[in-house]
Design a protein around this motif. Sequence first.
Motif, mmCIF file in Angstrom:
data_model
loop_
_atom_site.group_PDB
_atom_site.id
_atom_site.type_symbol
_atom_site.label_atom_id
_atom_site.label_comp_id
_atom_site.label_asym_id
_atom_site.label_seq_id
_atom_site.Cartn_x
_atom_site.Cartn_y
_atom_site.Cartn_z
ATOM 1 N N UNK A 18 4.687 -25.877 35.692
ATOM 2 C CA UNK A 18 5.617 -26.418 35.221
ATOM 3 C C UNK A 18 5.864 -27.855 33.930
ATOM 4 N N UNK A 19 5.290 -28.777 35.363
ATOM 5 C CA UNK A 19 5.695 -30.296 34.813
ATOM 6 C C UNK A 19 4.760 -30.751 33.985
ATOM 7 N N UNK A 20 3.595 -30.323 34.009
ATOM 8 C CA UNK A 20 2.557 -30.054 32.922
ATOM 9 C C UNK A 20 2.707 -29.348 31.430
ATOM 10 N N UNK A 26 5.662 -32.306 25.190
ATOM 11 C CA UNK A 26 6.673 -33.929 25.216
ATOM 12 C C UNK A 26 5.341 -34.562 23.760
ATOM 13 N N UNK A 27 3.656 -34.464 24.620
ATOM 14 C CA UNK A 27 2.559 -35.415 24.054
ATOM 15 C C UNK A 27 2.642 -35.151 22.775
ATOM 16 N N UNK A 28 2.321 -33.273 22.698
ATOM 17 C CA UNK A 28 2.542 -32.978 21.315
ATOM 18 C C UNK A 28 3.525 -31.445 20.918
ATOM 19 N N UNK A 29 4.458 -32.565 20.389
ATOM 20 C CA UNK A 29 5.430 -30.797 20.092
ATOM 21 C C UNK A 29 5.239 -30.209 19.444
ATOM 22 N N UNK A 55 -4.197 -30.113 19.255
ATOM 23 C CA UNK A 55 -3.999 -32.153 19.240
ATOM 24 C C UNK A 55 -5.089 -32.496 18.446
ATOM 25 N N UNK A 56 -6.400 -31.843 17.263
ATOM 26 C CA UNK A 56 -7.736 -32.872 17.504
ATOM 27 C C UNK A 56 -7.829 -33.556 18.226
ATOM 28 N N UNK A 62 -9.519 -34.098 25.467
ATOM 29 C CA UNK A 62 -8.004 -33.446 26.312
ATOM 30 C C UNK A 62 -8.488 -33.016 27.308
ATOM 31 N N UNK A 63 -9.672 -32.839 27.853
ATOM 32 C CA UNK A 63 -9.740 -32.813 29.753
ATOM 33 C C UNK A 63 -9.389 -34.077 30.372
ATOM 34 N N UNK A 64 -9.147 -35.648 29.415
ATOM 35 C CA UNK A 64 -9.194 -37.068 30.203
ATOM 36 C C UNK A 64 -7.619 -37.025 29.981
#
Length: 69
Positions: A18-20, A26-29, A55-56, A62-64
């Motif tokens: 849930x946190x992730x 938050x990072x990508x609304x 996200x582009x 993306x993994x990082x």
Amino acid sequence: MAKEKVKVKKVTLEDRWNEKKAAMKKGFPKLTDDDIKYAEDGGHQDLLNNLSVKTGLSPEDTIIWLDSL
């Protein structure tokens, strides 16, 4: 006793997920619950592909990003 430990681990994993999810949004609304749902259904590769498109970011980036959350 073993059952209690398993239960605690499960709750901890659910809380962490849930946190992730919140951190991803938050990072990508623009990410929706449906975008993130792939992982909950066991489609980790689908999640990676979908997040990369949304996200582009490259799949590697993306993994990082996911690991940094």
